[in-house]
Design a protein around this motif. Structure first.
Motif, PDB file in Angstrom:
ATOM      1  N   LEU A   1      -1.761 -12.248  -6.548  1.00 46.93           N
ATOM      2  CA  LEU A   1      -1.904 -11.527  -5.281  1.00 46.93           C
ATOM      3  C   LEU A   1      -2.342 -10.084  -5.495  1.00 46.93           C
ATOM      4  O   LEU A   1      -3.001  -9.483  -4.649  1.00 46.93           O
ATOM      5  CB  LEU A   1      -0.575 -11.521  -4.506  1.00 46.93           C
ATOM      6  N   PHE A   2      -1.952  -9.527  -6.645  1.00 46.43           N
ATOM      7  CA  PHE A   2      -2.213  -8.103  -6.904  1.00 46.43           C
ATOM      8  C   PHE A   2      -3.571  -7.862  -7.563  1.00 46.43           C
ATOM      9  O   PHE A   2      -3.924  -6.719  -7.848  1.00 46.43           O
ATOM     10  CB  PHE A   2      -1.089  -7.528  -7.773  1.00 46.43           C
ATOM     11  N   THR A   3      -4.320  -8.934  -7.825  1.00 44.32           N
ATOM     12  CA  THR A   3      -5.627  -8.783  -8.498  1.00 44.32           C
ATOM     13  C   THR A   3      -6.706  -9.553  -7.753  1.00 44.32           C
ATOM     14  O   THR A   3      -7.423 -10.365  -8.342  1.00 44.32           O
ATOM     15  CB  THR A   3      -5.550  -9.291  -9.960  1.00 44.32           C
ATOM     16  N   GLN A   4      -6.805  -9.343  -6.438  1.00 47.69           N
ATOM     17  CA  GLN A   4      -7.813 -10.032  -5.635  1.00 47.69           C
ATOM     18  C   GLN A   4      -9.203  -9.435  -5.877  1.00 47.69           C
ATOM     19  O   GLN A   4      -9.340  -8.231  -6.121  1.00 47.69           O
ATOM     20  CB  GLN A   4      -7.452  -9.912  -4.152  1.00 47.69           C
ATOM     21  N   SER A   5     -10.245 -10.283  -5.774  1.00 41.20           N
ATOM     22  CA  SER A   5     -11.617  -9.802  -5.930  1.00 41.20           C
ATOM     23  C   SER A   5     -12.113  -9.248  -4.594  1.00 41.20           C
ATOM     24  O   SER A   5     -11.445  -9.369  -3.564  1.00 41.20           O
ATOM     25  CB  SER A   5     -12.524 -10.942  -6.390  1.00 41.20           C
TER      26      SER A   5
ATOM     27  N   ILE B   1      -4.889 -10.527   1.468  1.00 43.70           N
ATOM     28  CA  ILE B   1      -3.848 -11.536   1.270  1.00 43.70           C
ATOM     29  C   ILE B   1      -2.442 -10.949   1.209  1.00 43.70           C
ATOM     30  O   ILE B   1      -1.451 -11.640   1.428  1.00 43.70           O
ATOM     31  CB  ILE B   1      -4.146 -12.357  -0.024  1.00 43.70           C
ATOM     32  N   THR B   2      -2.343  -9.639   0.949  1.00 42.76           N
ATOM     33  CA  THR B   2      -1.015  -9.003   0.915  1.00 42.76           C
ATOM     34  C   THR B   2      -0.589  -8.473   2.287  1.00 42.76           C
ATOM     35  O   THR B   2       0.513  -7.956   2.433  1.00 42.76           O
ATOM     36  CB  THR B   2      -1.001  -7.833  -0.090  1.00 42.76           C
ATOM     37  N   LEU B   3      -1.470  -8.601   3.278  1.00 43.57           N
ATOM     38  CA  LEU B   3      -1.137  -8.135   4.621  1.00 43.57           C
ATOM     39  C   LEU B   3      -0.115  -9.077   5.252  1.00 43.57           C
ATOM     40  O   LEU B   3      -0.381 -10.259   5.447  1.00 43.57           O
ATOM     41  CB  LEU B   3      -2.407  -8.084   5.487  1.00 43.57           C
ATOM     42  N   ALA B   4       1.060  -8.540   5.538  1.00 40.84           N
ATOM     43  CA  ALA B   4       2.122  -9.388   6.079  1.00 40.84           C
ATOM     44  C   ALA B   4       2.629  -8.881   7.424  1.00 40.84           C
ATOM     45  O   ALA B   4       2.996  -9.666   8.284  1.00 40.84           O
ATOM     46  CB  ALA B   4       3.278  -9.472   5.086  1.00 40.84           C
ATOM     47  N   ARG B   5       2.658  -7.574   7.633  1.00 38.48           N
ATOM     48  CA  ARG B   5       3.241  -7.000   8.849  1.00 38.48           C
ATOM     49  C   ARG B   5       4.603  -7.614   9.100  1.00 38.48           C
ATOM     50  O   ARG B   5       4.719  -8.744   9.532  1.00 38.48           O
ATOM     51  CB  ARG B   5       2.335  -7.188  10.072  1.00 38.48           C
ATOM     52  N   GLY B   6       5.645  -6.845   8.837  1.00 42.06           N
ATOM     53  CA  GLY B   6       6.998  -7.392   8.813  1.00 42.06           C
ATOM     54  C   GLY B   6       7.585  -7.756  10.161  1.00 42.06           C
ATOM     55  O   GLY B   6       8.638  -7.262  10.533  1.00 42.06           O
ATOM     56  N   LEU B   7       6.906  -8.574  10.924  1.00 44.19           N
ATOM     57  CA  LEU B   7       7.430  -9.025  12.209  1.00 44.19           C
ATOM     58  C   LEU B   7       7.634 -10.542  12.168  1.00 44.19           C
ATOM     59  O   LEU B   7       6.795 -11.273  11.675  1.00 44.19           O
ATOM     60  CB  LEU B   7       6.462  -8.661  13.343  1.00 44.19           C
TER      61      LEU B   7
ATOM     62  N   VAL C   1       6.979  -3.311  -4.982  1.00 41.92           N
ATOM     63  CA  VAL C   1       7.122  -4.614  -4.311  1.00 41.92           C
ATOM     64  C   VAL C   1       7.931  -5.573  -5.184  1.00 41.92           C
ATOM     65  O   VAL C   1       8.838  -6.260  -4.702  1.00 41.92           O
ATOM     66  CB  VAL C   1       5.738  -5.222  -3.984  1.00 41.92           C
ATOM     67  N   ILE C   2       7.615  -5.614  -6.492  1.00 36.84           N
ATOM     68  CA  ILE C   2       8.337  -6.504  -7.413  1.00 36.84           C
ATOM     69  C   ILE C   2       9.818  -6.136  -7.447  1.00 36.84           C
ATOM     70  O   ILE C   2      10.697  -7.019  -7.403  1.00 36.84           O
ATOM     71  CB  ILE C   2       7.719  -6.433  -8.827  1.00 36.84           C
ATOM     72  N   LYS C   3      10.105  -4.836  -7.478  1.00 40.88           N
ATOM     73  CA  LYS C   3      11.498  -4.381  -7.491  1.00 40.88           C
ATOM     74  C   LYS C   3      12.230  -4.842  -6.234  1.00 40.88           C
ATOM     75  O   LYS C   3      13.361  -5.339  -6.293  1.00 40.88           O
ATOM     76  CB  LYS C   3      11.535  -2.847  -7.590  1.00 40.88           C
TER      77      LYS C   3
ATOM     78  N   ASP D   1       0.807  -1.218   0.000  1.00 45.54           N
ATOM     79  CA  ASP D   1       0.000   0.000   0.000  1.00 45.54           C
ATOM     80  C   ASP D   1       0.840   1.268   0.000  1.00 45.54           C
ATOM     81  O   ASP D   1       0.342   2.353  -0.289  1.00 45.54           O
ATOM     82  CB  ASP D   1      -0.975   0.010   1.193  1.00 45.54           C
ATOM     83  N   LYS D   2       2.148   1.123   0.304  1.00 44.84           N
ATOM     84  CA  LYS D   2       3.028   2.299   0.326  1.00 44.84           C
ATOM     85  C   LYS D   2       3.774   2.477  -0.986  1.00 44.84           C
ATOM     86  O   LYS D   2       3.939   3.595  -1.475  1.00 44.84           O
ATOM     87  CB  LYS D   2       4.044   2.174   1.476  1.00 44.84           C
ATOM     88  N   ILE D   3       4.269   1.369  -1.574  1.00 46.87           N
ATOM     89  CA  ILE D   3       5.130   1.493  -2.763  1.00 46.87           C
ATOM     90  C   ILE D   3       4.521   0.885  -4.026  1.00 46.87           C
ATOM     91  O   ILE D   3       5.109   0.972  -5.098  1.00 46.87           O
ATOM     92  CB  ILE D   3       6.527   0.861  -2.492  1.00 46.87           C
ATOM     93  N   GLY D   4       3.320   0.276  -3.918  1.00 46.17           N
ATOM     94  CA  GLY D   4       2.634  -0.245  -5.089  1.00 46.17           C
ATOM     95  C   GLY D   4       3.234  -1.548  -5.612  1.00 46.17           C
ATOM     96  O   GLY D   4       4.290  -2.013  -5.157  1.00 46.17           O
TER      97      GLY D   4
END
Length: 449
Positions: A237-241, A289-295, A217-219, A210-213
């Motif tokens: 993952l980038f095209t969820q309904s 599904i993209t929610l990861a929270r980097g912990l 993320v791919i980069k 949500d911050k870098i698009g």
């Protein structure tokens, strides 16, 4: 030298303190309604308690405390020359300000598990510190308001915490969306893409979507040496309904022979279905599904809360951390917790004008100072008001009326009281409502009631 604040810190005025207390009191009331008990832990911990619990990025943001005395005397000369920060830190610092409330809580449970009744439910409202880059809604010193349950693997805890989130924000009149995912699903995705050994790299990058698009993320995934082939497998993952159950069914197909992934889908499906059965509006609960929270320590459900009507980062988050106490030598104590970001909640409520009138700290009555015997009589009446829980004060000097009126107006005092020689003689009190401009004289007995 001109005084200044350390970056990322703030002073709080009377109004700000009152509004913060309004939020804290609302959360505290709900924590206790849901059966949580209060706990407080020290502001600083042993550095070894905190490091290695938040991932590589988190470890860098821990505020270290220099050892007392001549902390340089034990440093190896070569480490000074080479400027090796990790080796230097270990030699000059063995304490650190707490980064969050969860790890200190886990340390507390590990130390006291023999005396606790499980499942143990605690809430904690205290400041934490992070050496982050200050920006809107992000500070170096800020409060967290946490609720955790340890000693239960039941998915009812996830359902209850969703209820706690939604009720608390409803009481604050704040419209929110609870985003939910499961760490097992993320592990399943890593296995599906053949990058199990890069799970943490994968989740840290994905959490920034949500911050870098998508392109960002791919980069970052490529920079973390994740192949283009693996990235292509994860493109869905980038095209969820918008349909939660449809997304879960899609995952079931992809995870047909993926045990951990299927387990994550099953857990999430149960939590979402139970929540919907309890009347939770599907619009307020999103499978992200993209929610990861980097912990590093989450092992099951992951939560993040976002305000619907204003641009702001998450105002709450948490998840299940079944293995956290194991690092302190205590096994088999599962845990799950959520956190409310007090400072961001404040900013959102301020921007949306959601604070009610009672979320202020104002004096009800100001007694005019006439000097002489009138002061003694005024103080007697003020004492009676205070005994009834009504705030009142007397202007400290026998100054001109205009100055005393100005003081009352600037301080937001609602009523100004005249207890002069004439009033005392007739056992009367005159008071003026500064909002309406109306003035009234009543008996001293009536006023005291």
């Amino acid at each position: 030298m001109k005084p200044s604040l350390a970056k990322g810190t703030r002073d709080f005025t009377a109004l700000e303190v009152a509004r913060r207390r309004f939020i804290i009191n609302t959360l505290q009331r709900n924590f206790e309604l849901f059966g949580f008990q209060p706990l407080e832990t020290p502001s600083f911990e042993n550095l070894s308690t905190l490091t290695g619990k938040y991932g590589e990025e988190g470890d860098r943001l821990i505020f270290k405390i220099l050892n007392s005395g001549d902390y340089t005397s034990k440093v190896h000369p070569k480490d000074w020359e080479n400027k090796h920060h990790q080796k230097l830190t270990a030699q000059i610092s063995d304490k650190a300000l707490r980064y969050d409330l969860t790890v200190p809580f886990a340390r507390f449970v590990a130390m006291n598990h023999g005396q606790l009744t499980f499942p143990y439910k605690r809430y904690q409202i205290q400041p934490v510190w992070r050496a982050d880059r200050p920006q809107k809604g992000r500070f170096r010193e800020f409060y967290q308001c946490d609720a955790d349950v340890v000693g239960s693997e039941s998915l009812l805890q996830e359902v209850e915490l969703i209820q706690l989130y939604l009720k608390s924000f409803a009481d604050l009149n704040l419209s929110v969306t609870v985003h939910i995912n499961n760490r097992k699903i993320l592990s399943g995705l890593a296995e599906y893409a053949g990058i199990t050994d890069k799970l943490i790299d994968f989740t840290v990058a994905l959490d920034k979507l949500d911050k870098i698009g998508k392109e960002g993320v791919i980069k970052e995934l490529l920079e973390r040496e994740i192949s283009q082939e693996s990235i292509d497998k994860l493109d869905f993952l980038f095209t969820q309904s918008d349909d939660v159950l449809e997304n879960l069914n899609q995952l079931k197909v992809k995870f047909a022979e993926n045990e951990i992934g299927l387990k994550g889908v099953e857990e999430l499906e149960t939590v979402i279905t139970q929540s919907l059965n309890l009347g939770v509006d599907i619009k307020n609960l999103v499978f992200d599904i993209t929610l990861a929270r980097g912990l590093d320590y989450y092992t099951g459900a992951i939560f993040e809360v976002k305000a619907n009507d204003v641009q702001m980062g998450s105002i709450g988050g948490g998840g299940r951390y079944d293995n956290l106490t194991e690092v302190f030598g205590v096994k088999n104590i599962p845990g799950i917790g959520i956190s409310f970001g007090l400072d961001r909640i404040y900013l959102v409520m301020e921007e949306l004008g959601l604070f009610p009138e009672e979320a202020t700290s104002k004096v009800e009555y100001l007694f005019v100072n006439f000097g002489g015997n009138e002061i003694v009589e005024a103080l007697k009446v003020i004492r009676q008001l205070r005994e009834k829980g009504i705030s009142a004060e007397i202007y400290p000097e026998n100054a001109k009326l205009g100055k005393q009126f100005t003081y009352a107006e600037k301080k937001g005092i609602k009523k100004i009281v005249f207890l002069g020689e004439e009033e005392i003689k007739n056992k009367k009190v005159t008071y003026k409502d500064l909002l309406t401009g109306k003035q009234k004289t009543v008996s001293l007995e009536e006023f005291a009631k």
